[in-house]
Design a protein around this motif. Structure first.
Motif, PDB file in Angstrom:
ATOM      1  N   LYS A  28     129.651 -47.797  13.251  1.00 29.06           N
ATOM      2  CA  LYS A  28     129.066 -46.446  13.268  1.00 29.06           C
ATOM      3  C   LYS A  28     128.143 -46.282  14.478  1.00 29.06           C
ATOM      4  CE  LYS A  28     129.054 -45.699   8.275  1.00 29.06           C
ATOM      5  NZ  LYS A  28     128.224 -45.577   7.074  1.00 29.06           N
ATOM      6  N   ALA A  40     119.176 -43.233   1.733  1.00 24.50           N
ATOM      7  CA  ALA A  40     119.270 -43.351   0.271  1.00 24.50           C
ATOM      8  C   ALA A  40     118.283 -44.405  -0.226  1.00 24.50           C
ATOM      9  CB  ALA A  40     120.696 -43.710  -0.137  1.00 24.50           C
ATOM     10  N   GLU A  84     133.148 -49.641   8.649  1.00 20.44           N
ATOM     11  CA  GLU A  84     131.829 -50.274   8.802  1.00 20.44           C
ATOM     12  C   GLU A  84     131.743 -51.560   7.963  1.00 20.44           C
ATOM     13  OE1 GLU A  84     129.388 -49.257  10.845  1.00 20.44           O
ATOM     14  OE2 GLU A  84     127.925 -50.764  10.222  1.00 20.44           O
ATOM     15  N   ASP A  85     132.307 -51.531   6.763  1.00 23.86           N
ATOM     16  CA  ASP A  85     132.317 -52.719   5.909  1.00 23.86           C
ATOM     17  C   ASP A  85     133.064 -53.875   6.582  1.00 23.86           C
ATOM     18  OD1 ASP A  85     130.834 -52.001   3.727  1.00 23.86           O
ATOM     19  OD2 ASP A  85     132.440 -52.316   2.269  1.00 23.86           O
ATOM     20  N   GLU A  88     134.654 -32.759  -2.632  1.00 23.65           N
ATOM     21  CA  GLU A  88     135.860 -33.545  -2.908  1.00 23.65           C
ATOM     22  C   GLU A  88     137.051 -32.984  -2.138  1.00 23.65           C
ATOM     23  OE1 GLU A  88     135.657 -36.218  -5.021  1.00 23.65           O
ATOM     24  OE2 GLU A  88     137.717 -36.739  -4.501  1.00 23.65           O
ATOM     25  N   ASN A 136     133.246 -45.526   6.381  1.00 23.45           N
ATOM     26  CA  ASN A 136     132.524 -46.515   5.572  1.00 23.45           C
ATOM     27  C   ASN A 136     133.350 -47.792   5.386  1.00 23.45           C
ATOM     28  OD1 ASN A 136     130.069 -45.271   5.215  1.00 23.45           O
ATOM     29  ND2 ASN A 136     130.634 -44.276   3.299  1.00 23.45           N
ATOM     30  N   ARG A 137     134.664 -47.626   5.239  1.00 22.60           N
ATOM     31  CA  ARG A 137     135.534 -48.815   5.111  1.00 22.60           C
ATOM     32  C   ARG A 137     135.557 -49.588   6.430  1.00 22.60           C
ATOM     33  NH1 ARG A 137     138.905 -45.424   2.085  1.00 22.60           N
ATOM     34  NH2 ARG A 137     140.287 -45.113   3.854  1.00 22.60           N
ATOM     35  N   ASP A 186     125.267 -41.101   9.783  1.00 26.25           N
ATOM     36  CA  ASP A 186     126.614 -40.942   9.219  1.00 26.25           C
ATOM     37  C   ASP A 186     127.133 -39.518   9.421  1.00 26.25           C
ATOM     38  OD1 ASP A 186     125.394 -43.295   7.943  1.00 26.25           O
ATOM     39  OD2 ASP A 186     127.276 -43.376   6.828  1.00 26.25           O
ATOM     40  N   ARG A 194     134.336 -39.625   6.011  1.00 26.03           N
ATOM     41  CA  ARG A 194     133.235 -40.455   5.502  1.00 26.03           C
ATOM     42  C   ARG A 194     133.771 -41.730   4.838  1.00 26.03           C
ATOM     43  NH1 ARG A 194     130.392 -37.064   1.926  1.00 26.03           N
ATOM     44  NH2 ARG A 194     128.561 -36.851   3.244  1.00 26.03           N
ATOM     45  N   ILE A 206     124.279 -36.574  -7.792  1.00 24.67           N
ATOM     46  CA  ILE A 206     124.872 -35.238  -7.875  1.00 24.67           C
ATOM     47  C   ILE A 206     125.504 -34.922  -6.527  1.00 24.67           C
ATOM     48  CG2 ILE A 206     122.697 -34.048  -7.311  1.00 24.67           C
ATOM     49  CD1 ILE A 206     123.657 -31.912  -9.410  1.00 24.67           C
ATOM     50  N   GLU A 207     126.719 -34.429  -6.568  1.00 24.22           N
ATOM     51  CA  GLU A 207     127.413 -34.124  -5.321  1.00 24.22           C
ATOM     52  C   GLU A 207     127.972 -32.713  -5.387  1.00 24.22           C
ATOM     53  OE1 GLU A 207     130.501 -36.903  -4.372  1.00 24.22           O
ATOM     54  OE2 GLU A 207     130.621 -36.251  -2.293  1.00 24.22           O
ATOM     55  N   LYS A 233     118.669 -36.210  -0.793  1.00 18.38           N
ATOM     56  CA  LYS A 233     117.900 -37.353  -0.292  1.00 18.38           C
ATOM     57  C   LYS A 233     117.559 -37.269   1.198  1.00 18.38           C
ATOM     58  CE  LYS A 233     121.844 -40.150   0.963  1.00 18.38           C
ATOM     59  NZ  LYS A 233     122.700 -38.973   1.184  1.00 18.38           N
ATOM     60  N   SER A 269     120.947 -44.497   9.127  1.00 18.08           N
ATOM     61  CA  SER A 269     122.192 -44.358   8.360  1.00 18.08           C
ATOM     62  C   SER A 269     121.955 -43.709   7.002  1.00 18.08           C
ATOM     63  CB  SER A 269     122.846 -45.731   8.171  1.00 18.08           C
ATOM     64  OG  SER A 269     122.131 -46.457   7.187  1.00 18.08           O
ATOM     65  N   GLU A 270     123.045 -43.199   6.429  1.00 17.55           N
ATOM     66  CA  GLU A 270     122.966 -42.562   5.111  1.00 17.55           C
ATOM     67  C   GLU A 270     122.499 -43.580   4.054  1.00 17.55           C
ATOM     68  OE1 GLU A 270     126.622 -40.662   3.628  1.00 17.55           O
ATOM     69  OE2 GLU A 270     125.230 -39.212   2.750  1.00 17.55           O
ATOM     70  N   ARG A 271     122.949 -44.821   4.201  1.00 14.91           N
ATOM     71  CA  ARG A 271     122.557 -45.869   3.257  1.00 14.91           C
ATOM     72  C   ARG A 271     121.052 -46.128   3.362  1.00 14.91           C
ATOM     73  NH1 ARG A 271     122.859 -51.605   2.579  1.00 14.91           N
ATOM     74  NH2 ARG A 271     123.601 -52.064   0.481  1.00 14.91           N
TER      75      ARG A 271
END
Lengths: 68, 311
Positions: free
Chosen positions: B253, B212, B246-247, B231, B243-244, B163, B239, B225-226, B56, B207-209
Motif C-alpha cells: 500500500k 481503527a 498487503e497481507d 457492498e 488488503n489481500r 487505504d 479494498r 456498522i457499514e 472511526k 492506514s485504515e487498520r
C-alpha cells in the motif's frame, strides 16, 4: 487447544481448534481472514498477530472497515 | 516480544515495529502532525472545518485536530456533518459524532439531503439509474463544499486515510481518470478558486487498520456498522483486493502511495491549465458549464422526487 472467537462483523461465534503452539495470526489464517482487514482483541486489549494463544482463550475480531 | 520503545506489551505492529498502546497513539498523532506541517495543511488558516461522518476515520481526524486546537488557540474548530438519509446507518454514526462533540466541546453543524434537496439518499436510489455511491459522492461533496464556504471555513479537514487514497489511485488508473488523479494528495486540488474550500487530509499516511486501532484505543470505535450501499461497490472490490495483496506482500500500500507522490508534480503540471469556472445553474465552482450535482438533481427532480410519498 480450543479457542472461542466472536466475529463482530458477522455477529457470529466460532470455536477454533489449533495445534499446541499457535498464535493469533494462525487463528486468523484458520478462519480465512485477511489480517490487514481485522484487529484481534483479548480481554478488552488489542493483541498482535504473534501473540501466543492458550487453551480456553476468548477473542473478539473487529473489522477495520466500518463507518465513512 | 515487547514494544520497540519500552517494556510494555505491544498492541499492534506497524511497518514491522511492535508498539505498545502509548507509543502507537503517540506515533500515529505524530505522523498526522508531520503531514500537516510538511504539506502545509493549516498554513495561514484559522477557521478549520472537519468533515465528519461519525465513523472511526473522521473521529480520529477530529480528535487529532482537537488536540492541535487545544495547543493553538488561534484555530477555530467546527465539525461538519451531512445526513444523507441512509436508513439504519447514518443515524447511528451521527449519534456517535454528537456524543463525541458534546464530550469534547466541539461545535457541530449537521445538514441533511432531505432539508437541502428535498429527498433522502434511500429515496433517490430507488428512483435513479445512477449507483448509490455516485449520487451520494457527488451530492455529499457538493453540500460539504457549499456549507464549508457559507460557514467561512479556510480549510475542510477530512478523515481520508492511506487505504482510501490507495483505493482511489487504483480506481482512477482502472478508469483512466488522470485529471482526478492529478487533483489527489494530502492537500488536494490544482487550481485555486474562491468557490472551492481547500480540503486537507492529515491521515493521508495512516492506514485504515491504524485508524481503527487508534479509535479502539481511544474508546470511540463504535459497534461494527457499514454503509448498506458499500457492498458490491467498485471501491469495496479494490479494498478487498489490496488488503489481500498487503497481507501477502507487506508494504504494498505504501509502495502504491509513494509511487503516486513521485509522479504527482508531473501530473499536476500536465493538468494545471484547466480553468475552473462556475456552474451556470447553481454558481458552485465547476470545471464544466454545469456541475455534476445540478445534473443529478435535475434527473431526480424530473422524477418528482420532491412530491408526495415517503421521503
Amino acid at each position: 487447544m480450543k479457542i472461542d472467537v466472536f466475529l463482530e462483523r458477522e455477529n457470529r461465534k466460532e470455536r477454533v481448534e489449533l495445534p499446541g503452539k499457535a498464535n493469533v495470526g494462525n487463528m486468523l489464517d484458520r478462519l480465512g481472514l485477511v489480517r490487514e482487514a481485522v484487529l484481534a482483541v483479548r480481554g478488552g486489549i488489542l493483541v498482535t498477530e504473534d501473540a501466543p494463544l492458550k487453551e480456553g482463550d476468548k477473542l473478539k475480531i473487529l473489522s477495520v472497515v466500518s463507518g465513512g | 516480544m515487547n514494544c520497540r520503545k519500552c517494556e510494555m506489551e505491544p498492541v499492534i505492529v506497524v511497518s514491522g515495529n511492535r508498539m505498545c498502546r502509548r507509543h502507537f497513539v503517540h506515533n500515529l498523532e505524530r505522523k498526522a502532525m508531520l503531514t500537516i506541517r510538511k504539506w502545509g495543511l493549516l498554513k495561514g488558516r484559522k477557521s478549520i472545518g472537519v468533515a465528519c461522518s461519525g465513523g472511526k476515520d473522521s473521529l480520529a481526524a477530529l480528535n487529532i485536530m482537537s488536540k492541535i486546537a487545544d495547543k493553538d488557540r488561534n484555530l477555530e474548530l467546527t465539525a461538519l456533518a451531512i445526513d444523507e438519509g441512509i436508513g439504519g446507518y447514518r443515524s447511528h454514526t451521527l449519534k456517535d459524532l454528537r456524543a463525541f462533540c458534546s464530550r469534547e466541546k466541539i461545535p457541530l453543524r449537521v445538514f441533511s439531503f432531505r432539508e437541502e434537496f428535498g429527498f433522502t439518499l434511500d429515496r433517490a436510489v430507488k428512483k435513479s439509474r445512477e449507483t448509490p455511491c455516485s449520487i451520494c459522492g457527488v451530492l455529499r461533496r457538493y453540500l460539504l463544499n457549499r456549507k464549508a464556504r457559507e460557514l467561512g471555513f479556510d480549510v475542510l479537514v477530512t478523515g481520508h486515510n492511506l487505504d482510501d487514497e490507495v483505493q482511489s489511485i487504483l480506481m482512477n488508473q482502472f478508469r483512466r481518470n488522470m485529471p482526478a488523479m492529478a487533483r489527489m494528495g494530502p492537500l488536494p486540488g490544482i487550481v485555486e478558486s474562491g468557490g472551492f474550500v481547500k480540503r486537507a487530509k492529515p491521515l493521508f499516511f495512516v492506514s485504515e487498520r491504524e485508524t481503527a486501532a487508534y479509535s479502539f484505543l481511544n474508546s470511540f470505535l463504535g459497534r461494527y456498522i457499514e454503509c448498506p450501499y458499500a457492498e458490491g461497490s467498485f471501491r469495496n472490490t479494490i479494498r478487498e483486493f489490496i488488503n489481500r495483496v498487503e497481507d501477502a506482500h507487506p508494504g504494498s500500500k505504501s509502495g502504491v502511495l509513494n509511487s503516486f507522490l513521485e509522479v504527482l508534480p508531473s501530473l499536476r503540471q500536465a493538468y494545471k491549465g484547466r480553468r475552473l469556472g462556475a456552474c451556470r445553474r447553481c454558481g458552485e465552482a465547476s470545471l464544466k458549464g454545469e456541475c455534476r450535482a445540478c445534473s443529478i438533481l435535475d434527473t431526480l427532480r424530473a422524477k418528482n422526487m420532491n412530491k408526495g410519498g415517503k421521503k
